[in-house]
Write a protein that holds these residues in place. Structure first.
Motif, mmCIF file in Angstrom:
data_model
loop_
_atom_site.group_PDB
_atom_site.id
_atom_site.type_symbol
_atom_site.label_atom_id
_atom_site.label_comp_id
_atom_site.label_asym_id
_atom_site.label_seq_id
_atom_site.Cartn_x
_atom_site.Cartn_y
_atom_site.Cartn_z
ATOM 1 N N ARG A 64 -22.712 -12.917 -25.660
ATOM 2 C CA ARG A 64 -22.565 -14.169 -25.243
ATOM 3 C C ARG A 64 -23.102 -14.682 -23.703
ATOM 4 N NH1 ARG A 64 -17.386 -13.890 -28.450
ATOM 5 N NH2 ARG A 64 -18.231 -14.716 -30.357
ATOM 6 N N ASN A 69 -25.195 -21.283 -22.177
ATOM 7 C CA ASN A 69 -25.615 -22.741 -22.499
ATOM 8 C C ASN A 69 -26.049 -22.951 -24.024
ATOM 9 O OD1 ASN A 69 -24.959 -23.252 -19.834
ATOM 10 N ND2 ASN A 69 -26.853 -22.510 -18.955
ATOM 11 N N GLU A 70 -26.183 -21.972 -24.640
ATOM 12 C CA GLU A 70 -26.800 -22.292 -26.008
ATOM 13 C C GLU A 70 -25.675 -22.719 -27.026
ATOM 14 O OE1 GLU A 70 -28.495 -18.376 -26.655
ATOM 15 O OE2 GLU A 70 -29.540 -18.670 -24.835
ATOM 16 N N ASP A 71 -26.208 -23.429 -27.857
ATOM 17 C CA ASP A 71 -25.244 -23.924 -28.895
ATOM 18 C C ASP A 71 -25.946 -23.340 -30.310
ATOM 19 O OD1 ASP A 71 -23.836 -25.442 -30.636
ATOM 20 O OD2 ASP A 71 -24.581 -27.472 -29.935
ATOM 21 N N SER A 73 -24.287 -23.973 -33.221
ATOM 22 C CA SER A 73 -23.843 -24.811 -34.271
ATOM 23 C C SER A 73 -25.253 -25.706 -34.782
ATOM 24 C CB SER A 73 -22.967 -25.747 -33.888
ATOM 25 O OG SER A 73 -23.437 -26.542 -33.112
ATOM 26 N N HIS A 75 -27.041 -29.000 -35.906
ATOM 27 C CA HIS A 75 -26.924 -30.485 -35.244
ATOM 28 C C HIS A 75 -27.435 -31.448 -36.757
ATOM 29 C CE1 HIS A 75 -27.663 -28.470 -31.284
ATOM 30 N NE2 HIS A 75 -26.212 -28.841 -31.451
ATOM 31 N N GLU A 202 -33.260 -29.918 -36.226
ATOM 32 C CA GLU A 202 -33.501 -28.476 -36.133
ATOM 33 C C GLU A 202 -34.623 -27.864 -36.313
ATOM 34 O OE1 GLU A 202 -30.898 -26.305 -35.227
ATOM 35 O OE2 GLU A 202 -29.164 -27.524 -35.384
ATOM 36 N N THR A 229 -35.016 -24.498 -32.238
ATOM 37 C CA THR A 229 -33.511 -24.937 -31.877
ATOM 38 C C THR A 229 -32.737 -23.565 -32.121
ATOM 39 O OG1 THR A 229 -33.234 -25.825 -33.825
ATOM 40 C CG2 THR A 229 -33.676 -27.273 -32.259
ATOM 41 N N PRO A 255 -30.495 -19.242 -29.517
ATOM 42 C CA PRO A 255 -29.198 -18.889 -30.422
ATOM 43 C C PRO A 255 -29.671 -18.444 -31.792
ATOM 44 C CG PRO A 255 -29.124 -21.073 -30.238
ATOM 45 C CD PRO A 255 -30.530 -20.672 -29.462
ATOM 46 N N LYS A 257 -28.548 -18.589 -35.251
ATOM 47 C CA LYS A 257 -27.574 -19.578 -36.269
ATOM 48 C C LYS A 257 -27.303 -18.839 -37.450
ATOM 49 C CE LYS A 257 -28.948 -23.525 -33.613
ATOM 50 N NZ LYS A 257 -28.814 -24.953 -33.407
#
Ligand code: GDP
Length: 282
Positions: A64, A69-71, A73, A75, A202, A229, A255, A257
């Motif tokens: 982590r 700053n990474e997402d 999830s 989009h 994405e 992404t 990230p 995903k």
């Protein structure tokens, strides 16, 4: 008690080897083992269960902290079709992942369309069509060796005309040189942006966990070539532990995903840092 200190040291040496074997890279393995040695001492962890907990927490924290700053999830476009573009070299599992992910979103009630823009690999289109047929999902395809961008164009048109929620685009990961790759991906993106209000929501890079450090190399190249992404790490159902995620994240800040856990439609899971940490040395 027998010499706990030496058991302790053996344990950490073994742990370091395990981490290296799991592909986290020698430097990260050394750094993590040092941190863990301190942490175990600090927390006075003695039982196997306590030590395991400390290790898992540390690995999750390490994961982590590299990506605050990474997402992770997914989009989606506020309106109109969301475009999910898949990139990655041949054989890493792009087509299979699209098959699995599109079925998953369909089951959630989304209307999905697939575009077979990997016109380079013989059989890629048929493979995507087979997934489409199995799951009752329309597939837009072009002729063999057609310009991938024209398939993307047809895919976008179909998605708009049929009011689809998501368009999945399968691409060919040609890696002879990254100028070609960059141009090809840029062309696809241009077409998408011309027809729709936004760039693809994405751009998912598929990486094969069994390829170890090669996956890191591929991630570098694709990140240089396009705006990735997120990562889908495939083939984690085999012996690969997926430790390569750590150097990819440390260096590239991408990230993860999704993870691929087999060839069947249900074998795709959102990435979970805790599960990942457990499996690293499990
Ligand atoms: P592409 O060239 O990137 O589109 O790769 P494919 O989707 O054709 O996958 C290449 C091979 O890997 C196929 O035999 C797939 O069934 C297999 N594959 C893909 N994902 C997974 C996975 O998560 N686990 C396993 N065991 N095999 C996978």
């Amino acid at each position: 008690m027998a010499n706990f200190r030496s058991v302790d040291e053996d344990f950490f040496e073994e742990l370091e080897e395990t981490l290296i074997g799991a592909d986290v890279g020698a430097q990260t393995a050394l750094q993590l083992t040092d941190e863990l040695r301190n942490e175990v001492k600090l927390q006075n962890a003695k039982s196997k269960a306590d030590i395991s907990r400390v290790i898992i927490d540390k690995l999750v924290e390490h994961y982590r902290s590299q990506g605050v700053n990474e997402d992770a999830s997914m989009h989606f476009a506020p309106e109109g079709p969301t475009v999910i573009l898949f990139v990655g070299v041949n054989g890493v599992g792009k087509t299979t992942t699209i098959g699995k992910m599109s079925a998953r979103y369909k089951a959630e009630g989304k209307k999905v369309v697939l575009a077979a823009a990997d016109t380079f690999r013989a059989g890629a289109t048929q493979q995507l069509q087979a997934w489409g047929e199995r799951n009752g999902i329309p597939v837009v395809a072009g002729a063999a060796n057609a310009d991938p961008a024209s398939v993307v164009y047809d895919g976008v048109k179909t998605a708009i005309e049929t009011n689809a929620d998501i368009l999945f685009v399968d691409t060919a990961g040609r890696l002879q040189n990254n100028v070609n790759l960059m141009q090809e991906l840029a062309k696809m993106k241009r077409i998408i942006t011309r027809e729709l209000p936004n760039e693809p929501q994405e751009v998912l890079l598929a990486l094969d966990a069994t390829t170890g450090q090669n996956a890191l190399q591929q991630a570098r190249l694709f990140k240089d070539s396009t705006d990735v992404t997120g990562i889908v790490l495939t083939k984690l159902d085999g012996t690969a532990k997926g430790g390569i995620i750590l150097p990819i994240r440390n260096e590239l800040h991408l990230p993860v995903k999704w993870v691929g856990l087999g060839e069947q439609v249900g074998d795709l899971q959102p990435f979970d840092a805790d599960d990942f940490a457990k499996s690293l040395f499990g």
